[in-house]
Motif scaffolding. Structure first.
Motif, PDB file in Angstrom:
ATOM      1  N   ASP A 174      -8.870   8.610  -0.002  1.00 17.76           N
ATOM      2  CA  ASP A 174      -8.258   7.382   0.498  1.00 17.76           C
ATOM      3  C   ASP A 174      -9.339   6.301   0.675  1.00 17.76           C
ATOM      4  O   ASP A 174     -10.514   6.624   0.867  1.00 17.76           O
ATOM      5  N   GLU A 175      -8.912   5.040   0.635  1.00 15.30           N
ATOM      6  CA  GLU A 175      -9.879   3.942   0.811  1.00 15.30           C
ATOM      7  C   GLU A 175     -10.612   4.043   2.139  1.00 15.30           C
ATOM      8  O   GLU A 175     -11.781   3.693   2.238  1.00 15.30           O
ATOM      9  N   SER A 176      -9.925   4.560   3.167  1.00 15.20           N
ATOM     10  CA  SER A 176     -10.567   4.669   4.479  1.00 15.20           C
ATOM     11  C   SER A 176     -11.685   5.716   4.463  1.00 15.20           C
ATOM     12  O   SER A 176     -12.588   5.686   5.284  1.00 15.20           O
ATOM     13  N   ILE A 231      -3.500   7.168  -1.756  1.00  9.45           N
ATOM     14  CA  ILE A 231      -3.223   6.709  -0.391  1.00  9.45           C
ATOM     15  C   ILE A 231      -2.889   7.933   0.445  1.00  9.45           C
ATOM     16  O   ILE A 231      -2.014   8.727   0.066  1.00  9.45           O
ATOM     17  N   GLU A 238       4.410   6.931   9.690  1.00 10.74           N
ATOM     18  CA  GLU A 238       3.178   6.955   8.891  1.00 10.74           C
ATOM     19  C   GLU A 238       3.482   6.859   7.393  1.00 10.74           C
ATOM     20  O   GLU A 238       2.747   6.221   6.642  1.00 10.74           O
ATOM     21  N   ARG A 268       4.238   3.309   6.609  1.00 10.03           N
ATOM     22  CA  ARG A 268       2.995   2.527   6.556  1.00 10.03           C
ATOM     23  C   ARG A 268       2.280   2.765   5.214  1.00 10.03           C
ATOM     24  O   ARG A 268       1.773   1.832   4.593  1.00 10.03           O
ATOM     25  N   ALA A 269       2.260   4.009   4.778  1.00  7.58           N
ATOM     26  CA  ALA A 269       1.570   4.339   3.519  1.00  7.58           C
ATOM     27  C   ALA A 269       2.270   3.665   2.334  1.00  7.58           C
ATOM     28  O   ALA A 269       1.614   3.127   1.431  1.00  7.58           O
ATOM     29  N   THR A 305       4.051   0.955   2.474  1.00  5.52           N
ATOM     30  CA  THR A 305       3.776  -0.483   2.599  1.00  5.52           C
ATOM     31  C   THR A 305       2.403  -0.804   1.999  1.00  5.52           C
ATOM     32  O   THR A 305       2.232  -1.797   1.286  1.00  5.52           O
ATOM     33  N   ARG A 306       1.436   0.079   2.259  1.00  8.61           N
ATOM     34  CA  ARG A 306       0.103  -0.116   1.660  1.00  8.61           C
ATOM     35  C   ARG A 306       0.199  -0.081   0.137  1.00  8.61           C
ATOM     36  O   ARG A 306      -0.459  -0.847  -0.565  1.00  8.61           O
ATOM     37  N   GLU A 338       1.559  -3.288  -1.235  1.00  8.14           N
ATOM     38  CA  GLU A 338       0.525  -4.340  -1.244  1.00  8.14           C
ATOM     39  C   GLU A 338      -0.431  -4.126  -2.417  1.00  8.14           C
ATOM     40  O   GLU A 338      -0.780  -5.065  -3.130  1.00  8.14           O
ATOM     41  N   LEU A 339      -0.827  -2.869  -2.594  1.00  4.29           N
ATOM     42  CA  LEU A 339      -1.726  -2.547  -3.712  1.00  4.29           C
ATOM     43  C   LEU A 339      -1.091  -2.935  -5.050  1.00  4.29           C
ATOM     44  O   LEU A 339      -1.762  -3.437  -5.956  1.00  4.29           O
TER      45      LEU A 339
END
Ligand code: ADP
Length: 501
Positions: A429-431, A440, A449, A452-453, A455-456, A459-460
């Motif tokens: 993951d980017e984090s 992700i 959660e 949220r993933a 949604t990420r 955006e990507l």
């Protein structure tokens, strides 16, 4: 060939499994055993696979010509006897598959279960069916000339063979009994039956004890293997650690902790000869990491095939899975209605729990043009989903290894995974590392959660450059079976060496 201490460099391996791709498959077990056998054979080992001759094997179009190697062999199962045949074919140099033909046990529509009034019911004689497999494996190992060095059993179905072989080695004069390795593909499935089923194995009662096959007053097939195999493996390093804890141990964490010195986590591989984006007859267009244009064609054609609006601007998500609570399919169904309506499409392919499948069917009717549910098992479509989707959803509550996230990486489809078991081991993951991210991850299997993933991901999807970079990084990942098979061979060597002292 010999090493300097005169031990053989290559081994004779008997691999025993309830599923073997392409002949019989309900999940990753089939893929794993087929690839492991193939790559061990290619590394010079002699590999024989023993697996049941189910009806789906009989009907399989690629079934090779089989030769009987043993006929009408009596297998004693407590007070009854089954007469079995062993039929064999060579499928590659140094790789033989031996089918266990016992029509009263295996000539049925299902592998493990039947559907009655839309309920999935395990066959009532599964203890007998798989005791027959375990006993046949033991018999085959004992009568093979030359005998195997290693008997590698997979999951609960054949785990008792590890105990049977140990017993014959200790008490029945089989001084050169092979070493045994048990691979646990999913600890939840243990083969638990009433105590009386223990007698199917033809072993003395003293093995039916807390350090042996006994489990809460019944018999536990997997536990017999855990207690007596020379080595135990599971299919990812993280899962090997997780199963030592009560939370993931399904009641067997105690005996696993006792045997943890013999427990190893070896990550499954991907058979890149099967899971590839070029020369793949099931895809609409080939593509590779230097030219992803074919992926766009696969996306459009998949949208067309599924009856979804053909639209490059909408992110296409997919999942191919057993429809089970374990796989977090319910989490996906909870999240879908709350996503921005015009931003996504989702395809789910799978079979399993009828209630969950019914929920998926209903929701797909409420979300036309956005959610397609294909009930069933369809391997060509699985490849097309992997190739055509932008993102792959895998919110498993636990996942011993998981294969589809690795297939996704190779297909340039970004995996969105719950960081557990093999999913934690294979996706970055980017984090964790912004320059190396391949997918992700989310760290709690909850609707919030997962939302949220996703949604990420949405955006990507809007950032074409980042999206492309992550795809290409994923396509560069190498989870080949060559590495995994070498690790298994090193383990066999270790196990044989340890036994010799
Ligand atoms: P598990 O073994 O727990 O089911 P894995 O991710 O290890 O999960 O492996 C599942 C395998 O089964 C993958 O190869 C996946 O593509 C395949 N599979 C699962 N369900 C289907 C389906 N309905 N149609 C086609 N392939 C499927």
């Amino acid at each position: 060939m010999s090493t300097e201490d005169n031990r053989p460099e290559t081994f004779r391996i008997l691999l025993v499994t309830a599923e073997f791709w392409p002949f019989s498959k309900t999940g990753g077990l089939a893929d794993m055993t087929a690839a492991l056998a193939k790559y061990l054979a290619r590394q010079g080992h002699h590999v024989q696979v023993l697996t049941p001759f189910y009806r789906c094997v009989m009907d399989h179009p690629d079934l090779p010509i089989l030769y009987p190697v043993m006929e009408r062999v009596p297998i004693h199962l407590d007070r009854m006897s089954a007469y079995v045949d062993l039929l064999q074919a060579r499928i590659e140099p140094r790789l033989w598959v031996t089918f266990l033909r016992a029509p009263e046990f295996f000539d049925r529509p299902g592998i493990y279960e039947q559907i009655i009034a839309s309920k999935r019911i395990p066959y009532p004689d599964n203890a007998e069916r798989f005791s027959c497999l375990a006993q046949s494996a033991t018999l085959l190992a004992r009568h093979a000339a030359p005998p195997p060095d290693i008997v590698h059993v997979h999951d609960w179905h054949c785990a008792p063979a590890a105990l049977m072989i140990k017993h014959l080695g200790w008490y029945e004069g089989w001084y050169e009994a092979p070493a045994t390795v048990l691979t646990i593909h999913n600890l939840e499935y243990q083969g638990r039956f009433p105590a009386g089923k223990f007698w199917l194995w033809g072993l003395p009662a003293y093995y039916m004890c807390p350090d042996g096959a006994e489990f809460y007053g019944g018999v536990n097939f997997l536990k017999a293997g855990i207690a007596f195999a020379d080595a135990i493996t599971t299919v990812s390093p993280t899962y090997a650690k997780q199963i030592l804890e009560p939370r993931h141990g399904w009641g067997l964490d105690g005996i696993l902790r006792k045997r943890q010195f013999a427990l190893f986590g070896i990550l499954n591989g991907v058979d890149y000869e099967v899971w590839q984006t070029e020369n793949n007859r099931w895809l609409y267009a080939p593509y590779n990491r230097s030219d992803l244009s074919g992926k766009q064609i696969n996306k459009r054609e998949l949208q067309r095939e599924l009856g979804l609006p053909i639209n490059d601007q909408v992110a296409l998500f997919g999942t191919i899975s057993r429809i089970e609570f374990q796989k977090g399919i319910d989490l996906i169904l909870d999240v879908l209605p709350s996503l921005p309506p015009n931003s996504f499409q989702y395809v789910l392919l799978g079979t399993g729990d009828p209630e969950l499948a019914e929920r998926a069917r209903k929701l797909s009717q409420e979300m036309p043009g956005r959610f397609v549910f294909i009930a069933g098992y369809n391997e060509p479509l699985a490849h097309r989903i992997e190739a055509g989707c932008d993102f792959y959803l895998m919110p498993s509550r636990y996942e011993p290894c998981g294969l589809n996230q690795m297939y996704s990486l190779r297909y340039g489809t970004i995996p969105i995974v719950h960081a557990t078991g093999g999913l934690a081991d294979t996706v970055i993951d980017e984090s964790e590392n912004p320059d190396q991210a391949t997918g992700i991850k989310f760290f709690e299997a909850t609707t919030k959660e997962l939302h949220r993933a996703i949604t990420r991901a949405l955006e990507l999807f809007k950032d074409a450059k980042r999206l492309q970079q992550m795809r290409i990084r994923g396509m560069h990942q190498d989870f080949s079976w060559r590495r995994a098979a070498e690790t298994y061979a090193a383990l066999y060597r270790k196990v044989l060496r340890r036994r010799l002292y």
